[in-house]
Design a protein around this motif. Sequence first.
Motif: not given
Length: 136
Positions: A21-27, A57-61, A67-72, A89-97
């Motif tokens: 969390x905490x990215x400037x794009x809010x995602x 990822x959606x809930x944290x977005x 809350x910029x810490x993403x804890x609410x 197998x490998x790294x997977x990443x989800x991004x919310x918007x």
Amino acid sequence: MSSEIRNETGTQKLVGYVIDVGHSDGCARCWLDLDARHLNRHNVLHGGIATMLLDSASGATGSMTVDPTGLVPFLSVSLSVQFIAPGRPGRVSAVGKITGGGRSLKFISAELHHEDGTLIATSTGVFKRVPQEKLA
């Protein structure tokens, strides 16, 4: 400045995913290094785990809107997932918007990608902020 949330919940500890969390794009981003524990009988990412990553990822977005810490805490009201390709197998990443909403309800879309760029799944959902009195 981004920061990582690790081992906050029992689910996070069990599955091993990390929320970024905490990215400037809010995602918010949610990532997981896949291994045999995360695969189904066809040796690809289990759909339930893919859904959990998109949901997290959606809930944290949603949380980052207040809350910029993403804890609410935000709760899923509805979530629709579309599976596009198998997760290997490998790294997977989800991004919310954030795609819309008001003060208490947020409309959020998310994408889950493999580290090689393959789009694995997408989601759209409605998320609700947990009222502060419910947290006490």
